[in-house]
Design an enzyme around this catalytic site. Structure first.
Site, PDB file in Angstrom:
ATOM      1  CB  THR A   1      -6.061   3.904   7.225  1.00 11.88           C
ATOM      2  OG1 THR A   1      -5.734   2.658   6.637  1.00 11.88           O
ATOM      3  CG2 THR A   1      -7.266   3.756   8.106  1.00 11.88           C
TER       4      THR A   1
ATOM      5  N   GLY B   1      -7.845  -6.220   8.029  1.00 11.28           N
ATOM      6  CA  GLY B   1      -7.031  -5.498   9.021  1.00 11.28           C
ATOM      7  C   GLY B   1      -7.805  -5.159  10.278  1.00 11.28           C
TER       8      GLY B   1
HETATM    9  N1  ASP Z   1      -4.641  -0.172   9.711  1.00  7.81           N
HETATM   10  C1  ASP Z   1      -4.813  -0.405   8.302  1.00  7.81           C
HETATM   11  C2  ASP Z   1      -4.776  -1.883   8.046  1.00  7.81           C
HETATM   12  O1  ASP Z   1      -3.920  -2.555   8.575  1.00  7.81           O
HETATM   13  C3  ASP Z   1      -3.787   0.240   7.457  1.00  7.81           C
HETATM   14  C4  ASP Z   1      -3.528   1.698   7.731  1.00  7.81           C
HETATM   15  O2  ASP Z   1      -3.858   2.203   8.787  1.00  7.81           O
HETATM   16  O3  ASP Z   1      -2.989   2.386   6.840  1.00  7.81           O
HETATM   17  O4  ASP Z   1      -5.570  -2.358   7.261  1.00  7.81           O
END
Ligand code: ASP
Length: 311
Positions: free
Chosen positions: A179, A209
């Site tokens: 992300t 998310g």
């Molecule tokens: N926070 C993101 C999600 O849960 C994933 C990530 O940070 O890589 O969609």
């Protein structure tokens, strides 16, 4: 008097082991982060807004295929790329976000259009795609988003899921890395935050998310801080993590650094894994995480670029 500018970015948190990294790959990751920092800093340096700087940095990271956002997004259980993104303007206390987005080249641009052209904060699914067509943003075919390494991750996740009925495949942080996000403070002391993601590999049933949820994965308010999170999103929603930093500053009168440390302690307490990047209106920066690594970087007020990966 002019304020001190600050810009910080992340490219995801998780199990990032030196032993699994080649020198060539590390160089590529570092290059991706440095480019994004340069793009954002260029805007701040020319007296541009924090909002423009975070958008520009995140666009750069979305276009970089090694990170899980835009091009390079992870695959859902059905083998699709569904993206979430958010942006927040700390000066106006306004935000825009999109979820479940397909084929839009730069989800963060659409999030900004939600903020500036609608009365809403969050658009999802078909409606978000319809809005994207109306706004004439750039679309790309499925092949643009396809990356071999993400597809292999999906196949592994599906396989492991079938064998072990717990959520270890989904919880495996390796599949959650990537992300992207940016936070900035401009010369006027205005703050902004932006986050963009493909979510988690093998996600099912319309899962959204923390990224597009204001206060969970993304938050900005001039009086306190700008925050962009990365990690296992469910826990960032449960801990309302991005807002938690702001709340600790506001209600406990803590510094950015102390509030950030307490928020990470809280995240660990509730079993959440990941981290975030933070800036305040004096140009202070914090980049805390509880995972093994987090792709991250910042630019000091005099333009020095610092990029780090491991603990
Ligand atoms: N926070 C993101 C999600 O849960 C994933 C990530 O940070 O890589 O969609």
């Amino acid at each position: 008097m002019m304020n001190k500018t600050a810009l910080a970015i992340h490219g995801g948190a998780g199990t990032i082991l030196r032993s699994e990294m080649t020198a060539a790959l590390e160089k590529e990751y570092r290059g991706g982060l440095e480019n994004a920092l340069q793009k954002g800093f260029e805007i701040l340096r020319k007296n541009g807004s924090a909002l423009d700087a975070v958008e520009a940095a995140v666009i750069e990271l979305e276009n970089f295929p090694l990170f899980n956002a835009g091009r390079g997004s992870v695959f859902t259980h059905e083998g699709k790329n569904e993206m979430d993104a958010a942006i927040m303007d700390g000066k106006k206390l306004k935000a825009g976000a999109v979820a479940f987005l397909q084929n839009v080249k730069n989800p963060v641009k659409l999030a900004r259009l939600v903020m500036e052209r609608t009365e809403h904060c969050l658009l999802a699914g078909e409606g978000a795609n319809e809005f994207a067509h109306e706004m004439r943003v750039e679309f790309e075919p499925d092949e643009y988003f396809f990356t071999e390494h993400r597809y292999r991750q999906l196949l592994t996740a599906i396989e492991e899921n079938r064998i072990q009925l717990d959520h270890s495949a989904i919880r495996n942080p390796k599949s959650a890395i990537g992300t992207v996000g940016a936070v900035a403070c401009d010369f006027q002391g205005n703050l902004a935050a932006a986050t963009s993601t493909g979510g988690m590999t093998n996600k099912k049933f319309g899962r959204i998310g923390d990224t597009p949820i204001i206060g969970a994965g993304t938050y900005a308010e001039n009086a306190t801080c700008a925050i962009s999170c990365t990690g296992h999103g469910e826990y960032f929603m449960l801990g309302v993590t991005a807002f938690d930093v702001a709340a600790r500053m506001k209600y406990k009168n803590l510094s950015l650094e102390d509030a950030s440390r307490e928020t990470i302690e809280r995240l660990t307490e509730i079993n959440g894994e990941g981290g975030f990047i933070a800036v305040d209106a004096s140009g202070n920066v914090a980049l805390p995480f509880n995972s093994e690594g987090m792709y991250r970087g910042f630019v000091t007020a005099d333009g020095e670029i610092v990029v780090e990966i491991y603990r």
